[in-house]
Design a protein around this motif. Structure first.
Motif, PDB file in Angstrom:
ATOM      1  N   HIS A  69      -4.520 -10.374   8.699  1.00  0.00           N
ATOM      2  CA  HIS A  69      -4.551  -8.999   9.193  1.00  0.00           C
ATOM      3  C   HIS A  69      -5.082  -8.136   8.045  1.00  0.00           C
ATOM      4  O   HIS A  69      -4.356  -7.793   7.117  1.00  0.00           O
ATOM      5  N   ILE A  70      -6.383  -7.816   8.122  1.00  0.00           N
ATOM      6  CA  ILE A  70      -7.094  -7.185   7.019  1.00  0.00           C
ATOM      7  C   ILE A  70      -7.463  -5.747   7.394  1.00  0.00           C
ATOM      8  O   ILE A  70      -7.878  -5.485   8.538  1.00  0.00           O
ATOM      9  N   ALA A  81      -1.515   0.134  14.309  1.00  0.00           N
ATOM     10  CA  ALA A  81      -0.412  -0.755  14.659  1.00  0.00           C
ATOM     11  C   ALA A  81      -0.693  -2.122  14.046  1.00  0.00           C
ATOM     12  O   ALA A  81      -1.662  -2.796  14.413  1.00  0.00           O
ATOM     13  N   ILE A  82       0.160  -2.531  13.099  1.00  0.00           N
ATOM     14  CA  ILE A  82      -0.046  -3.788  12.386  1.00  0.00           C
ATOM     15  C   ILE A  82       0.817  -4.865  13.057  1.00  0.00           C
ATOM     16  O   ILE A  82       2.050  -4.772  13.042  1.00  0.00           O
ATOM     17  N   PRO A  83       0.207  -5.894  13.657  1.00  0.00           N
ATOM     18  CA  PRO A  83       0.993  -6.944  14.333  1.00  0.00           C
ATOM     19  C   PRO A  83       1.559  -7.967  13.354  1.00  0.00           C
ATOM     20  O   PRO A  83       1.290  -9.152  13.442  1.00  0.00           O
ATOM     21  N   ILE A  86      -5.038   1.825  -5.757  1.00  0.00           N
ATOM     22  CA  ILE A  86      -4.804   0.740  -6.712  1.00  0.00           C
ATOM     23  C   ILE A  86      -3.680   1.093  -7.681  1.00  0.00           C
ATOM     24  O   ILE A  86      -2.880   0.228  -8.070  1.00  0.00           O
ATOM     25  N   LYS A  87      -3.559   2.370  -8.033  1.00  0.00           N
ATOM     26  CA  LYS A  87      -2.494   2.810  -8.936  1.00  0.00           C
ATOM     27  C   LYS A  87      -1.165   3.022  -8.220  1.00  0.00           C
ATOM     28  O   LYS A  87      -0.148   3.286  -8.875  1.00  0.00           O
ATOM     29  N   GLY A  88      -1.156   2.927  -6.876  1.00  0.00           N
ATOM     30  CA  GLY A  88       0.090   3.093  -6.127  1.00  0.00           C
ATOM     31  C   GLY A  88       0.455   4.536  -5.862  1.00  0.00           C
ATOM     32  O   GLY A  88       1.629   4.829  -5.578  1.00  0.00           O
ATOM     33  N   LYS A  89      -0.501   5.460  -5.898  1.00  0.00           N
ATOM     34  CA  LYS A  89      -0.217   6.874  -5.669  1.00  0.00           C
ATOM     35  C   LYS A  89      -0.545   7.322  -4.260  1.00  0.00           C
ATOM     36  O   LYS A  89      -0.236   8.458  -3.890  1.00  0.00           O
ATOM     37  N   THR A  90      -1.175   6.463  -3.469  1.00  0.00           N
ATOM     38  CA  THR A  90      -1.592   6.819  -2.110  1.00  0.00           C
ATOM     39  C   THR A  90      -1.326   5.650  -1.171  1.00  0.00           C
ATOM     40  O   THR A  90      -1.474   4.493  -1.558  1.00  0.00           O
ATOM     41  N   ASP A  91      -0.937   5.983   0.051  1.00  0.00           N
ATOM     42  CA  ASP A  91      -0.718   4.960   1.074  1.00  0.00           C
ATOM     43  C   ASP A  91      -2.049   4.305   1.419  1.00  0.00           C
ATOM     44  O   ASP A  91      -3.020   4.991   1.754  1.00  0.00           O
ATOM     45  N   PRO A  92      -2.154   2.974   1.356  1.00  0.00           N
ATOM     46  CA  PRO A  92      -3.440   2.323   1.639  1.00  0.00           C
ATOM     47  C   PRO A  92      -3.767   2.198   3.118  1.00  0.00           C
ATOM     48  O   PRO A  92      -4.876   1.771   3.460  1.00  0.00           O
ATOM     49  N   ILE A  93      -2.837   2.561   4.017  1.00  0.00           N
ATOM     50  CA  ILE A  93      -3.049   2.319   5.451  1.00  0.00           C
ATOM     51  C   ILE A  93      -3.039   3.611   6.257  1.00  0.00           C
ATOM     52  O   ILE A  93      -3.978   3.913   6.979  1.00  0.00           O
ATOM     53  N   HIS A  94      -1.977   4.401   6.136  1.00  0.00           N
ATOM     54  CA  HIS A  94      -1.739   5.504   7.062  1.00  0.00           C
ATOM     55  C   HIS A  94      -2.230   6.832   6.498  1.00  0.00           C
ATOM     56  O   HIS A  94      -2.170   7.086   5.300  1.00  0.00           O
ATOM     57  N   SER A  95      -2.730   7.690   7.417  1.00  0.00           N
ATOM     58  CA  SER A  95      -3.139   9.049   7.107  1.00  0.00           C
ATOM     59  C   SER A  95      -2.707   9.943   8.272  1.00  0.00           C
ATOM     60  O   SER A  95      -1.987   9.503   9.176  1.00  0.00           O
ATOM     61  N   LEU A  96      -3.163  11.205   8.274  1.00  0.00           N
ATOM     62  CA  LEU A  96      -2.711  12.128   9.312  1.00  0.00           C
ATOM     63  C   LEU A  96      -3.236  11.759  10.688  1.00  0.00           C
ATOM     64  O   LEU A  96      -2.532  11.908  11.690  1.00  0.00           O
ATOM     65  N   GLN A  97      -4.461  11.253  10.775  1.00  0.00           N
ATOM     66  CA  GLN A  97      -5.067  10.950  12.070  1.00  0.00           C
ATOM     67  C   GLN A  97      -4.939   9.493  12.484  1.00  0.00           C
ATOM     68  O   GLN A  97      -5.375   9.120  13.561  1.00  0.00           O
ATOM     69  N   SER A  98      -4.356   8.670  11.642  1.00  0.00           N
ATOM     70  CA  SER A  98      -4.327   7.234  11.930  1.00  0.00           C
ATOM     71  C   SER A  98      -3.123   6.878  12.797  1.00  0.00           C
ATOM     72  O   SER A  98      -2.048   7.479  12.697  1.00  0.00           O
ATOM     73  N   GLN A  99      -3.347   5.891  13.661  1.00  0.00           N
ATOM     74  CA  GLN A  99      -2.279   5.281  14.466  1.00  0.00           C
ATOM     75  C   GLN A  99      -2.473   3.770  14.424  1.00  0.00           C
ATOM     76  O   GLN A  99      -2.667   3.122  15.442  1.00  0.00           O
ATOM     77  N   PRO A 146      -0.530 -14.111   3.531  1.00  0.00           N
ATOM     78  CA  PRO A 146      -1.059 -13.844   4.878  1.00  0.00           C
ATOM     79  C   PRO A 146      -0.027 -13.245   5.828  1.00  0.00           C
ATOM     80  O   PRO A 146      -0.396 -12.768   6.901  1.00  0.00           O
ATOM     81  N   SER A 147       1.259 -13.268   5.462  1.00  0.00           N
ATOM     82  CA  SER A 147       2.284 -12.690   6.334  1.00  0.00           C
ATOM     83  C   SER A 147       2.366 -11.177   6.219  1.00  0.00           C
ATOM     84  O   SER A 147       3.092 -10.542   6.972  1.00  0.00           O
ATOM     85  N   LYS A 148       1.631 -10.592   5.273  1.00  0.00           N
ATOM     86  CA  LYS A 148       1.608  -9.139   5.105  1.00  0.00           C
ATOM     87  C   LYS A 148       0.187  -8.635   5.317  1.00  0.00           C
ATOM     88  O   LYS A 148      -0.777  -9.382   5.139  1.00  0.00           O
TER      89      LYS A 148
END
Length: 287
Positions: A160-161, A210-212, A195-208, A123-125
């Motif tokens: 933080h999901i 903020a993970i607390p 799932i294979k680790g080839k793409t960032d699961p969170i960030h993209s070009l339009q994303s901002q 839960p800390s990540k």
């Protein structure tokens, strides 16, 4: 009588701990009630049907196929009418397949909390689709994951999901526990790469986003970037702050998520020019 005295003498001279060296002196004793109760789980074994083994089995003689005919002698394709025109051709196929529908994998809060209690989720990540798939919390994800509020009373950890979609009650339950929910756009191909680790699961070009969270994973270079939505329906969903969409930062204060309907009061007011009747009548004169 002599053998009885010898066995008693051995029991006196050799202690009980040395029974492993002379097993023939101490035969094993087992309870017959335990052995008679051994069996498989009720669903672990299915008895095979033995066909054609006599009338007492219930599947003898015709083996459950009946008398004569093509179905008794061999296999028949589905919908085969003996050479007659199939019903699908005569009556046609009713209905249609909605090409815009999506198949979301449901994920309940009680299961997420159970995985956290077992130590299978940290839960800390931030918890993304990658962490859920690697921990086997979800399997066979097609178009995305939708977070549901079933078992929200068991939620105790601030989570933080980041998922594809989330219900309003699930968002309220997680935020009441001190966590946060972010919904972002995924495609079936991008989910496989995440799932294979080839793409960032969170960030993209339009994303901002903020993970607390203090223990945030470091951003590294991925070979394939994460896509953003292109259809109007998806863009409007992830622009909506009520859905905790990751594109809600694009909205101005008081602006709605719709790309078509303008928010009342935010458009530019254009003064209409009014002309008097005398001026318009003068222009219409010939001389």
């Amino acid at each position: 009588m002599r053998a009885t005295h010898l066995s008693g003498l051995f029991k006196i001279l050799i202690p009980r701990a040395s029974s492993s060296y002379l097993p023939f002196l101490y035969p094993q004793q087992r309870s017959a009630s335990i052995l008679s109760g051994l069996s498989d789980n009720p669903t672990a074994y299915h008895k095979k049907i033995r066909r054609g083994r006599g009338p007492s089995s219930g599947k003898g003689k015709t083996s459950g196929r009946g008398h004569k005919g093509q179905k008794q002698h061999g296999k028949v394709p589905r919908g085969f009418n003996g050479g007659q025109t199939p019903d699908e051709v005569v009556h046609g196929v009713r209905g249609f397949d909605n090409q815009f529908s999506v198949e979301m994998k449901p994920l309940n809060l009680e299961k997420v909390q159970s995985w956290v209690d077992q130590g299978r989720l940290n839960p800390s990540k931030p918890i993304t689709i990658r962490e859920l798939a690697k921990s086997r919390c979800i399997v066979q994800v097609k178009d995305g994951v939708k977070l549901l509020a079933k078992g929200s009373e068991k939620l105790t950890s601030p989570l933080h999901i980041i998922t594809s979609r989330a219900s309003a009650s699930a968002i309220a339950a997680i935020e009441a526990a001190g966590g946060s929910v972010t919904t972002r756009y995924y495609t079936p191909a991008s989910i496989e790469r995440i799932i294979k680790g080839k793409t960032d699961p969170i960030h993209s070009l339009q994303s901002q986003i903020a993970i607390p969270v203090e223990d945030t994973p470091e951003q590294r270079d991925y070979p394939i970037r994460l896509p953003d939505p292109t259809s109007r329906k998806d863009i409007e969903y992830y622009r909506d702050p009520a859905h905790r969409g990751y594109l809600s930062h694009q909205l101005e204060e008081g602006q709605g998520p719709s790309l078509f309907f303008k928010t009342p009061g935010l458009g530019k007011l254009v003064a209409r020019k009014t002309r008097s009747k005398a001026a318009s009548a003068a222009e219409n004169r010939i001389w």
